[in-house]
Design a protein around this motif. Structure first.
Motif, PDB file in Angstrom:
ATOM      1  N   UNK A 119      11.795  49.327  -6.193  1.00 37.80           N
ATOM      2  CA  UNK A 119      10.883  50.265  -6.852  1.00 37.80           C
ATOM      3  C   UNK A 119      11.565  50.853  -8.071  1.00 37.80           C
ATOM      4  N   UNK A 120      10.833  50.929  -9.172  1.00 36.75           N
ATOM      5  CA  UNK A 120      11.351  51.516 -10.403  1.00 36.75           C
ATOM      6  C   UNK A 120      10.834  52.926 -10.622  1.00 36.75           C
ATOM      7  N   UNK A 121       9.852  53.335  -9.824  1.00 40.99           N
ATOM      8  CA  UNK A 121       9.252  54.654  -9.943  1.00 40.99           C
ATOM      9  C   UNK A 121       8.447  54.900  -8.681  1.00 40.99           C
ATOM     10  N   UNK A 122       7.927  56.100  -8.537  1.00 45.08           N
ATOM     11  CA  UNK A 122       7.089  56.437  -7.406  1.00 45.08           C
ATOM     12  C   UNK A 122       5.667  55.937  -7.612  1.00 45.08           C
ATOM     13  N   UNK A 123       4.783  56.231  -6.661  1.00 41.10           N
ATOM     14  CA  UNK A 123       3.396  55.788  -6.766  1.00 41.10           C
ATOM     15  C   UNK A 123       2.716  56.277  -8.049  1.00 41.10           C
ATOM     16  N   UNK A 124       1.926  55.392  -8.634  1.00 41.24           N
ATOM     17  CA  UNK A 124       1.176  55.656  -9.856  1.00 41.24           C
ATOM     18  C   UNK A 124      -0.296  55.416  -9.554  1.00 41.24           C
ATOM     19  N   UNK A 125      -1.145  55.907 -10.419  1.00 42.98           N
ATOM     20  CA  UNK A 125      -2.576  55.644 -10.297  1.00 42.98           C
ATOM     21  C   UNK A 125      -3.141  55.417 -11.693  1.00 42.98           C
ATOM     22  N   UNK A 126      -3.892  54.316 -11.837  1.00 43.63           N
ATOM     23  CA  UNK A 126      -4.515  53.997 -13.122  1.00 43.63           C
ATOM     24  C   UNK A 126      -5.798  53.235 -12.842  1.00 43.63           C
ATOM     25  N   UNK A 127      -6.894  53.679 -13.426  1.00 41.97           N
ATOM     26  CA  UNK A 127      -8.197  53.032 -13.242  1.00 41.97           C
ATOM     27  C   UNK A 127      -8.560  52.846 -11.773  1.00 41.97           C
ATOM     28  N   UNK A 137       3.257  45.435  -9.981  1.00 43.84           N
ATOM     29  CA  UNK A 137       2.701  46.732  -9.625  1.00 43.84           C
ATOM     30  C   UNK A 137       2.159  46.567  -8.212  1.00 43.84           C
ATOM     31  N   UNK A 138       2.976  46.921  -7.237  1.00 45.12           N
ATOM     32  CA  UNK A 138       2.669  46.661  -5.831  1.00 45.12           C
ATOM     33  C   UNK A 138       1.716  47.684  -5.243  1.00 45.12           C
ATOM     34  N   UNK A 139       0.750  47.188  -4.473  1.00 45.18           N
ATOM     35  CA  UNK A 139      -0.049  48.119  -3.672  1.00 45.18           C
ATOM     36  C   UNK A 139       0.892  48.744  -2.648  1.00 45.18           C
ATOM     37  N   UNK A 140       0.522  49.898  -2.134  1.00 48.29           N
ATOM     38  CA  UNK A 140       1.412  50.584  -1.191  1.00 48.29           C
ATOM     39  C   UNK A 140       1.680  49.753   0.064  1.00 48.29           C
ATOM     40  N   UNK A 141       0.671  49.102   0.675  1.00 47.45           N
ATOM     41  CA  UNK A 141       0.965  48.310   1.874  1.00 47.45           C
ATOM     42  C   UNK A 141       1.828  47.077   1.612  1.00 47.45           C
ATOM     43  N   UNK A 142       1.876  46.590   0.371  1.00 50.44           N
ATOM     44  CA  UNK A 142       2.640  45.374   0.062  1.00 50.44           C
ATOM     45  C   UNK A 142       4.100  45.648  -0.282  1.00 50.44           C
ATOM     46  N   UNK A 186     -12.941  35.827  -4.201  1.00 53.86           N
ATOM     47  CA  UNK A 186     -13.325  36.370  -2.902  1.00 53.86           C
ATOM     48  C   UNK A 186     -12.135  36.861  -2.098  1.00 53.86           C
ATOM     49  N   UNK A 187     -11.048  36.101  -2.137  1.00 49.48           N
ATOM     50  CA  UNK A 187      -9.840  36.501  -1.410  1.00 49.48           C
ATOM     51  C   UNK A 187      -9.302  37.827  -1.950  1.00 49.48           C
ATOM     52  N   UNK A 188      -9.199  37.946  -3.261  1.00 49.75           N
ATOM     53  CA  UNK A 188      -8.615  39.144  -3.865  1.00 49.75           C
ATOM     54  C   UNK A 188      -9.516  40.370  -3.690  1.00 49.75           C
ATOM     55  N   UNK A 189     -10.802  40.213  -3.930  1.00 52.12           N
ATOM     56  CA  UNK A 189     -11.692  41.376  -3.801  1.00 52.12           C
ATOM     57  C   UNK A 189     -11.794  41.827  -2.348  1.00 52.12           C
ATOM     58  N   UNK A 190     -11.563  40.930  -1.412  1.00 52.91           N
ATOM     59  CA  UNK A 190     -11.569  41.300  -0.001  1.00 52.91           C
ATOM     60  C   UNK A 190     -10.449  42.269   0.369  1.00 52.91           C
ATOM     61  N   UNK A 191      -9.433  42.347  -0.467  1.00 50.97           N
ATOM     62  CA  UNK A 191      -8.305  43.254  -0.225  1.00 50.97           C
ATOM     63  C   UNK A 191      -8.417  44.555  -1.021  1.00 50.97           C
ATOM     64  N   UNK A 192      -9.510  44.757  -1.747  1.00 54.06           N
ATOM     65  CA  UNK A 192      -9.635  45.901  -2.658  1.00 54.06           C
ATOM     66  C   UNK A 192      -9.375  47.236  -1.985  1.00 54.06           C
ATOM     67  N   UNK A 193      -9.777  47.389  -0.739  1.00 50.88           N
ATOM     68  CA  UNK A 193      -9.582  48.680  -0.055  1.00 50.88           C
ATOM     69  C   UNK A 193      -8.108  49.017   0.129  1.00 50.88           C
ATOM     70  N   UNK A 194      -7.218  48.053  -0.036  1.00 53.63           N
ATOM     71  CA  UNK A 194      -5.779  48.311   0.094  1.00 53.63           C
ATOM     72  C   UNK A 194      -5.142  48.799  -1.198  1.00 53.63           C
ATOM     73  N   UNK A 195      -5.764  48.533  -2.334  1.00 50.61           N
ATOM     74  CA  UNK A 195      -5.113  48.912  -3.583  1.00 50.61           C
ATOM     75  C   UNK A 195      -5.937  49.833  -4.471  1.00 50.61           C
ATOM     76  N   UNK A 196      -7.121  50.229  -4.020  1.00 54.35           N
ATOM     77  CA  UNK A 196      -7.916  51.187  -4.778  1.00 54.35           C
ATOM     78  C   UNK A 196      -7.900  52.556  -4.108  1.00 54.35           C
ATOM     79  N   UNK A 197      -8.049  53.581  -4.931  1.00 47.65           N
ATOM     80  CA  UNK A 197      -8.172  54.928  -4.378  1.00 47.65           C
ATOM     81  C   UNK A 197      -9.384  54.980  -3.453  1.00 47.65           C
TER      82      UNK A 197
END
Length: 151
Positions: free
Chosen positions: A130-138, A114-119, A18-29
Motif C-alpha cells: 500500500x502506498x496510501x490509505x483508502x481513497x474514494x473517487x467517483x 488501485x485495489x478494492x478493499x477486499x482484494x 458481466x464478470x466485472x460488473x458482478x463485483x461492483x458491490x465490492x468496490x463501490x461506495x
C-alpha cells in the motif's frame, strides 16, 4: 478445474463486462453516489471492447470448460487495471496465473493498482504494498498499491 490463459478478443467483451460488473458491490461506495454512473459506463460490453482493441491495454482471460473464469487487464504496461475471478473459481490459482502471465509479458518491473478493499490481501500475496490509505473517487473505494520486482 482446468483452465487456459489467452489474450482476450472482442468476442469476450460481453462476458468480461458481466464478470466485472458482478463485483461492483465490492468496490463501490454503499450506496453508490450518482457519480459512480460515469465509472459504471466504462464497464459496458462496448467500452470493454474499445479497451481490448486499444494498443494501450492488454487483456488476458482464464478460460475453462464453462467460459471465462477470470480476467486481467494492464494499461500502459504497468497499471493493473482489472483483475477479477469468478467467485465459484476462487482459490484455484487463477488470479495468480493471470498476474504472472500479464507481468511476464508486460516488459515492466514496476506496477501499480488501485485495489478494492477486499482484494488487498490478494495483492499483498503478489508482492504489492500500500502506498496510501483508502481513497474514494467517483464512488470507488480503493487503496493505491505498488509492486516493484527485485532485480
Amino acid at each position: 478445474m482446468s483452465f487456459q490463459i489467452r489474450p482476450a478478443n472482442l468476442g469476450d467483451s460481453d462476458e468480461i463486462s458481466g464478470l466485472i460488473t458482478g463485483w461492483a458491490h465490492h468496490y463501490l461506495e454503499d450506496p453508490p453516489p450518482p457519480e459512480a454512473a460515469v465509472f459504471l459506463a466504462t464497464l459496458t460490453p462496448a467500452a470493454t471492447a474499445e479497451r481490448i482493441a486499444a494498443a494501450s491495454y492488454r487483456y488476458y482471460i482464464a478460460e475453462g470448460a464453462d467460459g471465462i473464469l477470470g480476467v486481467i487487464a494492464l494499461r500502459e504496461g504497468f497499471h493493473l487495471y482489472h483483475l477479477f475471478v469468478r467467485e465459484s473459481a476462487h482459490g484455484r490459482g487463477i488470479a495468480r496465473s493471470l498476474w504472472e502471465r500479464a507481468k511476464s509479458e508486460s516488459g515492466s518491473d514496476k506496477f501499480m493498482v488501485n485495489s478494492s478493499l477486499p482484494a488487498i490481501p490478494v495483492y499483498q500475496r503478489f508482492g504489492f504494498v500500500a502506498k496510501d490509505g483508502p481513497q474514494s473517487k467517483n464512488g470507488l473505494v480503493y487503496v493505491p498499491m505498488e509492486y516493484v520486482h527485485d532485480r
